[in-house]
Design a protein around this motif. Sequence first.
Motif, short mmCIF file in Angstrom:
data_model
loop_
_atom_site.label_atom_id
_atom_site.label_comp_id
_atom_site.label_asym_id
_atom_site.label_seq_id
_atom_site.Cartn_x
_atom_site.Cartn_y
_atom_site.Cartn_z
N PRO A 1 -4.30 -15.43 10.04
CA PRO A 1 -4.20 -14.48 10.99
C PRO A 1 -4.55 -12.94 10.51
O PRO A 1 -4.38 -12.48 9.44
N THR A 2 -5.11 -12.17 11.69
CA THR A 2 -5.39 -10.73 11.12
C THR A 2 -4.02 -10.08 10.69
O THR A 2 -3.03 -10.36 11.10
N GLY A 3 -4.41 -9.30 9.56
CA GLY A 3 -3.35 -8.68 9.08
C GLY A 3 -2.42 -9.52 7.80
O GLY A 3 -1.23 -9.02 7.54
N TYR B 1 0.89 -1.37 0.00
CA TYR B 1 -0.21 0.00 0.06
C TYR B 1 0.83 1.21 -0.04
O TYR B 1 1.95 1.01 0.69
N GLY C 1 -3.20 -10.51 5.21
CA GLY C 1 -3.44 -10.05 3.76
C GLY C 1 -4.54 -10.74 3.20
O GLY C 1 -4.71 -10.78 1.85
N LYS C 2 -5.83 -11.36 3.63
CA LYS C 2 -6.90 -11.97 3.00
C LYS C 2 -7.43 -10.96 2.45
O LYS C 2 -7.73 -11.02 1.30
N GLU D 1 -15.04 -12.03 4.65
CA GLU D 1 -15.96 -12.06 6.06
C GLU D 1 -17.29 -11.56 5.97
O GLU D 1 -17.66 -10.52 6.76
N ARG E 1 -9.11 -8.07 -2.67
CA ARG E 1 -9.26 -6.79 -3.24
C ARG E 1 -8.56 -6.92 -4.44
O ARG E 1 -9.03 -6.19 -5.66
N1 LIG Z 1 -6.00 0.49 3.16
C1 LIG Z 1 -4.67 0.13 3.66
N2 LIG Z 1 -3.64 0.90 3.74
C2 LIG Z 1 -2.47 0.69 4.09
N3 LIG Z 1 -2.27 -0.58 4.86
C3 LIG Z 1 -3.23 -1.60 4.87
C4 LIG Z 1 -4.44 -1.07 4.34
N4 LIG Z 1 -5.13 -2.26 4.23
C5 LIG Z 1 -4.38 -3.19 4.89
N5 LIG Z 1 -3.18 -2.69 5.20
C6 LIG Z 1 -2.21 -3.52 5.69
O1 LIG Z 1 -2.02 -4.64 4.82
C7 LIG Z 1 -1.68 -5.80 5.47
C8 LIG Z 1 -2.59 -6.89 5.27
O2 LIG Z 1 -4.08 -6.38 5.75
P1 LIG Z 1 -5.31 -7.11 5.41
O3 LIG Z 1 -6.43 -6.03 5.67
O4 LIG Z 1 -4.94 -7.54 3.94
O5 LIG Z 1 -5.14 -8.50 6.34
P2 LIG Z 1 -6.46 -9.37 6.70
O6 LIG Z 1 -5.67 -10.74 6.72
O7 LIG Z 1 -7.68 -9.15 5.85
O8 LIG Z 1 -6.66 -9.23 8.12
P3 LIG Z 1 -8.15 -9.20 8.92
O9 LIG Z 1 -8.04 -10.79 9.36
O10 LIG Z 1 -7.82 -8.38 10.26
O11 LIG Z 1 -9.21 -8.56 8.15
C9 LIG Z 1 -1.82 -5.32 7.07
O12 LIG Z 1 -0.64 -5.06 7.36
C10 LIG Z 1 -2.42 -4.06 7.03
O13 LIG Z 1 -2.12 -3.14 8.06
#
Ligand SMILES: Nc1ncnc2c1ncn2[C@@H]1O[C@H](COP(=O)(O)OP(=O)(O)OP(=O)(O)O)[C@@H](O)[C@H]1O
Length: 283
Positions: free
Chosen positions: A40-42, A14, A44-45, A170, A50
């Motif tokens: 896990p959270t964060g 990003y 990249g799912k 989700e 997207r």
């Molecule tokens: N709009 C954004 N701008 C900057 N960084 C972002 C953005 N969205 C996500 N990130 C970063 O990209 C990485 C992956 O995030 P992502 O939201 O894809 O994870 P996730 O697996 O969907 O997490 P969750 O289970 O919490 O939904 C994380 O480090 C997050 O902080």
Amino acid sequence: MMPIIEVVDLRFRYEGSETWSIDGLSLKASEGELVLVVGPTGSGKSTLLRAIVGLVPHFYRGEYHGSVRVCGIDVSNTPVHVVATKVGMVFQNPETQLFSTTVEAEIAFPLENLGVPRSEMLIRVEEALRATGMAELRKRNPAELSGGQKQRLAIASILAMRPEVLVLDEPTSMLDPVSASEILEFVVRYCRSERRTLLISEHRLDLLVPLVDRMVIITDGKISFDGRPHDFFLRGTGEEFRIKPPRVPEIYHKVVAAVGPNKYERVPLTASELVELISSGDP
Ligand SMILES: Nc1ncnc2c1ncn2[C@@H]1O[C@H](COP(=O)(O)OP(=O)(O)OP(=O)(O)O)[C@@H](O)[C@H]1O
Ligand SMILES: [Mg+2]
């Protein structure tokens, strides 16, 4: 057979971020395949989902390498609204997705844009309202719905569009477990009967693990497992991947740990499979 989704060595960071949210990820899915994305959270799912609909890199900007093709379209050089005619997406946060003044209109609007004839449109709207338990809320203003109702509506809109690929991030996070399972079961049945491809990220593993063909585990923007859920849970409960395991495989592994090494080639994924295994005297 040509894959309907083909992600090749995708890397994405990003704008303004130091780290790669997707860090060298390749993934193929064929028509009619149901794929559960876990991590896990964060991990990249959401970023991956997207990227599959083209919001990354068109809406979320940043440094992008590799390629994403869906239904033969290279999404990085195709406008998002064109991709959206083939791929339906429900976002993690449904607020960002609603435009109309009534629930009905919200579902019908994209169908008008797709040129669906009016008689057909009415049928599809009805069906989508019923499948998501929204029939009684048809005249309500989407902006005034609860979070869970907005999620139902977002799913209803996608179902009515009948896209070739469904990408759900989700989609039931704000729903109670019973409503969530009703809706997810409907989505799965629909994808099976119409041979739609489904990519879904969900933390409710109990329900989906027995229903999907494949489970893809993402950690730190990379794929750390890609295969049948059964094969994954045969090895263990997945704690090393920082995911909360579904209850049945978790119980099964506790039993196995208590009674001795697992010499069987099968792990139960549903409660009835567990009961069957225990009553057969196998473990
Ligand atoms: N709009 C954004 N701008 C900057 N960084 C972002 C953005 N969205 C996500 N990130 C970063 O990209 C990485 C992956 O995030 P992502 O939201 O894809 O994870 P996730 O697996 O969907 O997490 P969750 O289970 O919490 O939904 C994380 O480090 C997050 O902080
Ligand atoms: Mg997410």
